[in-house]
Design a protein around this motif. Structure first.
Motif, PDB file in Angstrom:
ATOM      1  N   THR A 194       0.808  -1.212   0.000  1.00 12.88           N
ATOM      2  CA  THR A 194       0.000   0.000   0.000  1.00 12.88           C
ATOM      3  C   THR A 194       0.844   1.267   0.000  1.00 12.88           C
ATOM      4  N   GLY A 195       0.238   2.327  -0.499  1.00 14.65           N
ATOM      5  CA  GLY A 195       0.883   3.628  -0.633  1.00 14.65           C
ATOM      6  C   GLY A 195       0.070   4.456  -1.604  1.00 14.65           C
ATOM      7  N   ALA A 196       0.734   5.311  -2.352  1.00 16.13           N
ATOM      8  CA  ALA A 196       0.025   6.139  -3.329  1.00 16.13           C
ATOM      9  C   ALA A 196      -0.289   5.328  -4.581  1.00 16.13           C
ATOM     10  N   VAL A 197      -1.560   5.280  -4.924  1.00 14.96           N
ATOM     11  CA  VAL A 197      -2.019   4.648  -6.161  1.00 14.96           C
ATOM     12  C   VAL A 197      -2.421   5.766  -7.111  1.00 14.96           C
ATOM     13  N   VAL A 198      -1.759   5.836  -8.261  1.00 12.67           N
ATOM     14  CA  VAL A 198      -1.949   6.944  -9.196  1.00 12.67           C
ATOM     15  C   VAL A 198      -2.499   6.405 -10.516  1.00 12.67           C
ATOM     16  N   VAL A 199      -3.684   6.871 -10.901  1.00 14.85           N
ATOM     17  CA  VAL A 199      -4.299   6.504 -12.172  1.00 14.85           C
ATOM     18  C   VAL A 199      -4.529   7.795 -12.950  1.00 14.85           C
ATOM     19  N   CYS A 200      -3.691   8.030 -13.963  1.00 13.15           N
ATOM     20  CA  CYS A 200      -3.755   9.270 -14.736  1.00 13.15           C
ATOM     21  C   CYS A 200      -4.902   9.214 -15.744  1.00 13.15           C
ATOM     22  N   LEU A 201      -5.596  10.341 -15.879  1.00 12.25           N
ATOM     23  CA  LEU A 201      -6.791  10.402 -16.729  1.00 12.25           C
ATOM     24  C   LEU A 201      -6.643  11.501 -17.768  1.00 12.25           C
ATOM     25  N   PRO A 202      -6.208  11.160 -18.982  1.00 12.58           N
ATOM     26  CA  PRO A 202      -6.160  12.160 -20.054  1.00 12.58           C
ATOM     27  C   PRO A 202      -7.524  12.838 -20.214  1.00 12.58           C
ATOM     28  N   GLN A 203      -7.489  14.109 -20.540  1.00 13.01           N
ATOM     29  CA  GLN A 203      -8.717  14.901 -20.524  1.00 13.01           C
ATOM     30  C   GLN A 203      -9.781  14.362 -21.474  1.00 13.01           C
ATOM     31  N   ASP A 204      -9.388  14.001 -22.699  1.00 18.12           N
ATOM     32  CA  ASP A 204     -10.393  13.526 -23.645  1.00 18.12           C
ATOM     33  C   ASP A 204     -10.907  12.143 -23.284  1.00 18.12           C
ATOM     34  N   ILE A 205     -10.048  11.322 -22.684  1.00 21.64           N
ATOM     35  CA  ILE A 205     -10.448   9.958 -22.325  1.00 21.64           C
ATOM     36  C   ILE A 205     -11.492   9.965 -21.215  1.00 21.64           C
ATOM     37  N   GLN A 206     -11.450  10.965 -20.324  1.00 25.54           N
ATOM     38  CA  GLN A 206     -12.442  11.022 -19.241  1.00 25.54           C
ATOM     39  C   GLN A 206     -13.872  11.021 -19.785  1.00 25.54           C
ATOM     40  N   GLY A 207     -14.073  11.619 -20.952  1.00 25.63           N
ATOM     41  CA  GLY A 207     -15.419  11.707 -21.516  1.00 25.63           C
ATOM     42  C   GLY A 207     -15.754  10.644 -22.539  1.00 25.63           C
ATOM     43  N   GLU A 208     -14.809   9.719 -22.815  1.00 27.93           N
ATOM     44  CA  GLU A 208     -15.067   8.650 -23.776  1.00 27.93           C
ATOM     45  C   GLU A 208     -16.076   7.648 -23.205  1.00 27.93           C
ATOM     46  N   ALA A 209     -17.030   7.216 -24.013  1.00 26.56           N
ATOM     47  CA  ALA A 209     -18.063   6.272 -23.575  1.00 26.56           C
ATOM     48  C   ALA A 209     -17.667   4.844 -23.946  1.00 26.56           C
ATOM     49  N   TYR A 210     -18.187   3.907 -23.141  1.00 27.97           N
ATOM     50  CA  TYR A 210     -17.868   2.489 -23.357  1.00 27.97           C
ATOM     51  C   TYR A 210     -18.983   1.651 -22.747  1.00 27.97           C
ATOM     52  N   ASP A 211     -19.219   0.490 -23.317  1.00 29.17           N
ATOM     53  CA  ASP A 211     -20.210  -0.432 -22.765  1.00 29.17           C
ATOM     54  C   ASP A 211     -19.521  -1.341 -21.753  1.00 29.17           C
ATOM     55  N   PHE A 212     -19.568  -0.929 -20.492  1.00 32.14           N
ATOM     56  CA  PHE A 212     -18.928  -1.704 -19.427  1.00 32.14           C
ATOM     57  C   PHE A 212     -19.822  -2.874 -19.021  1.00 32.14           C
ATOM     58  N   PRO A 213     -19.264  -4.057 -18.824  1.00 30.39           N
ATOM     59  CA  PRO A 213     -20.073  -5.177 -18.339  1.00 30.39           C
ATOM     60  C   PRO A 213     -20.749  -4.815 -17.018  1.00 30.39           C
ATOM     61  N   GLU A 214     -21.998  -5.182 -16.889  1.00 26.25           N
ATOM     62  CA  GLU A 214     -22.736  -4.847 -15.672  1.00 26.25           C
ATOM     63  C   GLU A 214     -22.066  -5.436 -14.431  1.00 26.25           C
ATOM     64  N   GLU A 215     -21.414  -6.592 -14.592  1.00 22.56           N
ATOM     65  CA  GLU A 215     -20.757  -7.235 -13.452  1.00 22.56           C
ATOM     66  C   GLU A 215     -19.631  -6.374 -12.871  1.00 22.56           C
ATOM     67  N   PHE A 216     -19.075  -5.509 -13.703  1.00 21.34           N
ATOM     68  CA  PHE A 216     -17.988  -4.645 -13.246  1.00 21.34           C
ATOM     69  C   PHE A 216     -18.440  -3.757 -12.095  1.00 21.34           C
ATOM     70  N   PHE A 217     -19.736  -3.455 -12.041  1.00 19.60           N
ATOM     71  CA  PHE A 217     -20.264  -2.558 -11.018  1.00 19.60           C
ATOM     72  C   PHE A 217     -20.915  -3.314  -9.853  1.00 19.60           C
ATOM     73  N   SER A 218     -20.698  -4.604  -9.795  1.00 14.46           N
ATOM     74  CA  SER A 218     -21.209  -5.376  -8.655  1.00 14.46           C
ATOM     75  C   SER A 218     -20.391  -5.049  -7.409  1.00 14.46           C
ATOM     76  N   PRO A 219     -21.012  -4.947  -6.244  1.00 16.56           N
ATOM     77  CA  PRO A 219     -20.253  -4.677  -5.018  1.00 16.56           C
ATOM     78  C   PRO A 219     -19.162  -5.724  -4.796  1.00 16.56           C
ATOM     79  N   ARG A 220     -18.006  -5.270  -4.354  1.00 19.64           N
ATOM     80  CA  ARG A 220     -16.891  -6.179  -4.107  1.00 19.64           C
ATOM     81  C   ARG A 220     -16.238  -5.848  -2.778  1.00 19.64           C
ATOM     82  N   VAL A 221     -15.887  -6.875  -2.039  1.00 18.06           N
ATOM     83  CA  VAL A 221     -15.211  -6.731  -0.753  1.00 18.06           C
ATOM     84  C   VAL A 221     -13.749  -7.128  -0.921  1.00 18.06           C
TER      85      VAL A 221
END
Length: 651
Positions: A194-221
């Motif tokens: 553990t420590g700093a986790v850095v996920v860089c987000l290019p400006q145009d990519i932040q607004g790009e749309a995608y069909d994410f699998p519904e399972e990706f948004f299932s609660p996870r422990v």
């Protein structure tokens, strides 16, 4: 939670549910269903996000929070570095089971978070950083705030995060989130990584749309596991310690994060082993006559005396920083053996220690069982030596707390009054400078106040936002959160007071005002001679010398704090300071700031421990040459600690 808008999509002959979201929207929805679980306690892993919005993230991440952050509060930071420090404070308050995410705009907004990332990583504390990045499609290069590398075109300013991160990625296509976000959660909840986790987000990519699998948004422990050490390591450690006559424990931050203080106290009491503390481990030692207090350069005379003679040093969850080991000179016994209990193999092997790699709580429990079976006890008369060392510490502190006619109250006296004012429901947040050393040496932890020192990175400006982050994590706590800083730190990062006012959060900031970076002054004097301190005083430029050695610049810190919405006091005597603390207890729903004007050049008695710095070895000044000579003598005390080998394992 947001009501999902899943749709059926046919892929080949298979129908599957997907959720069409932008990258930013998907991140926000994903984070809201991630949980940590530690010892059966489950909580949201990322319960909210600090953010300062500019062109790089205002129509991306900000839009995602606005539309989909139903259970995801946004905290409006005033400085990007401070946002990360607030997340660190949140992580400390939850014992690393939760933290805040932080987002900033491209360019300087994002790179301002680098110091915070370094602070998190050196302290082994989880933070999630989502810095905006340059435009991915490159059609408009160079875009605003872009640093252009003439050879490596895929490099951006955000690559500067790499050496201070435990995990780094840049999202260049939406589908990456399916792999990157779970990896980020894994690192955040791993006690080793553990420590700093850095996920860089290019400006145009932040607004790009995608069909994410519904399972990706299932609660996870994400379980935070206690991993036991190997039986062979426990066995060998027991044998090494069993042969020792005068062992000593070093309690590091790992004792805190493993909730192992009770196990350490039982070991100390049952086998007569004294305990010393690191900065991160402050308060983790037992409340007993076997607690020697802080160790090392800022340590107590008693702790250093016992550690210097010890024949076995047992470290638990420490990085063994140079301030603790006196730059590898403190443990002077020529036959000393070192054993290190740590969840990290990297740390456990330091200084030639015999490593026991595993959870501290489990390891100390196993150590107790083994030493009990061996009927172990430390040497006869050792308790008398410990008692003598504790008396030496008490006598020195008593001298340091005396009034001196003609002088203002001292920093030590302010710390002592604050110590007596706080209790078991309170928390004290520290980060850098002389106040950390003063608390490490002089604070009596028997009152139960939770002491949270950041001294791995010693980052000025950490304390105030970290105190606010701690309060965000524990809004229901009945006690107060105290932040102890010097005036130098206040000038760097006071603006989270405004955030505290916005959020109606109470923190009490105690500012020790000595008109400069006075903790550096004695170091310069020791190495260069009296009169040769430089650049550490808050003074006007002198017309005669052309240097900053004129009159002291008068700054009304209390008035400045009041202008940002805090309730404030300015005190010049111990009686005024004590009364202000009492009045501050009654403040509700906003920050309180108590300024203590102290004697600038009066500090606690030094421990005598060596600390290696870059002292000048040549000079035209005799006093500077003498300082260099004495420093070279100190370096002669440094030593190489050969590997501690388990009995029977010698080659």
């Amino acid at each position: 939670m947001t009501t999902t808008a899943a749709v059926d999509t046919v892929v080949g002959a298979t129908s599957k549910k997907v959720r069409r979201r932008t990258v930013a929207q998907a991140i926000i929805e994903y984070l809201q269903v991630q949980y940590s679980e530690r010892d059966g306690e489950r909580r949201r892993l990322i319960p909210g996000m600090y953010g300062i919005f500019g062109h790089g993230n205002s129509v991306g991440v900000a839009q995602g929070i606005d539309e989909y952050g139903v259970d995801f509060p946004h905290f409006a930071g005033k400085n990007e570095q401070s946002m990360v420090h607030a997340a660190i404070g949140y992580a400390k308050a939850t014992n690393r089971a939760a933290t805040l995410a932080c987002t900033a705009s491209a360019g300087p907004g994002s790179t301002n978070m680098i110091s915070g990332a370094a602070t998190a990583t050196t302290n082994r504390l989880p933070v999630l950083l989502l810095p905006a990045d340059i435009i991915n499609n490159r059609k408009g290069d160079p875009v605003l705030q872009q640093i252009e590398h003439p050879v490596e075109r895929d490099v951006s300013a955000n690559d500067a995060f790499r050496p201070v991160s435990r995990y780094f990625d840049r999202i260049t296509t939406p589908s990456q989130l399916l792999v990157t976000l779970p990896e980020a959660m894994r690192v955040l909840t791993d006690p080793v990584d553990t420590g700093a986790v850095v996920v860089c987000l290019p400006q145009d990519i932040q607004g790009e749309a995608y069909d994410f699998p519904e399972e990706f948004f299932s609660p996870r422990v994400w379980p935070i596991r206690r991993r036991p050490a190997a039986r062979e390591e426990i066995r060998d450690a027991i044998e090494i310690i069993r042969r020792a006559q005068r062992p000593v424990f070093i309690a590091g931050g790992g004792v805190r994060y493993s909730d192992a203080a009770d196990e350490l106290a039982r070991l100390s009491a049952d086998f007569g082993i004294p305990v010393t503390e690191t900065y991160a481990g402050k308060g983790m030692g037992p409340i007993s006559d076997l607690n020697l207090g802080g160790l090392g350069v800022d340590g107590t005379i008693g702790a250093n005396r016992i550690a210097g003679r010890a024949d076995c040093v047992i470290s638990v969850g420490s990085r063994l920083q140079d301030f603790i080991t006196a730059s590898h000179s403190l443990f002077e016994n020529p036959d000393v053996q070192l054993v290190h209990f740590n969840v990290s193999s990297f740390d456990a092997h330091k200084m030639g220690s015999y490593p026991v790699v595993g959870d501290a709580k489990l390891s100390l429990t196993a150590l107790h069982e083994g030493l009990t079976a061996a009927a172990y006890q430390s040497a006869g008369g050792y308790r008398d030596e410990i008692a003598s060392a504790r008396r030496a510490t008490a006598d020195t502190l008593g001298h340091d707390l005396e009034d001196i006619p003609g002088e203002k109250m001292s920093q030590a006296q302010v710390i002592d009054v604050l110590n007596k004012h706080t209790g078991a429901d309170d928390a004290l947040v520290l980060g850098s400078g002389g106040v950390v050393g003063g608390v490490h040496k002089a604070w009596d932890t028997s009152n139960g106040t939770k002491v949270l020192s950041e001294y791995a990175n010693s980052c000025m400006g950490h304390e105030l936002p970290a105190g606010l982050g701690y309060r965000f994590a524990r809004p229901e706590a009945s006690g107060d959160v105290f932040v102890l800083i010097g005036d130098g730190t206040y000038y760097m990062q006071p603006t989270e007071l405004i955030t505290a006012v916005q959020e109606h959060k109470k923190i009490t900031v105690v500012v020790i005002d000595n008109s400069g970076h006075q903790c550096i002054w004695p170091l310069q004097v020791a190495k260069g001679g009296p009169g040769h301190e430089f650049g550490t005083q808050l003074r006007e430029r002198s017309a005669e010398t052309g240097r900053l050695d004129g009159a002291v610049v008068p700054v009304d810190i209390a008035a400045n704090a009041a202008s940002m919405g805090a309730v404030s006091w300015s005190t010049t005597t111990i009686e005024e300071f004590r009364a202000a603390l009492e009045d501050a207890r009654g403040v509700q729903d906003r920050p309180a700031v108590v300024v203590a004007h102290v004697e600038p050049w009066r500090y606690l008695t030094g421990s005598g421990a060596f600390w290696d710095v870059g002292a000048a070895m040549t000079s035209e000044r005799p006093e500077t040459l003498e300082g260099g000579r004495q420093h070279r003598e100190g370096r002669e005390r440094q030593r190489y600690y050969g590997p501690t080998i388990a009995p029977g394992s010698e080659v």
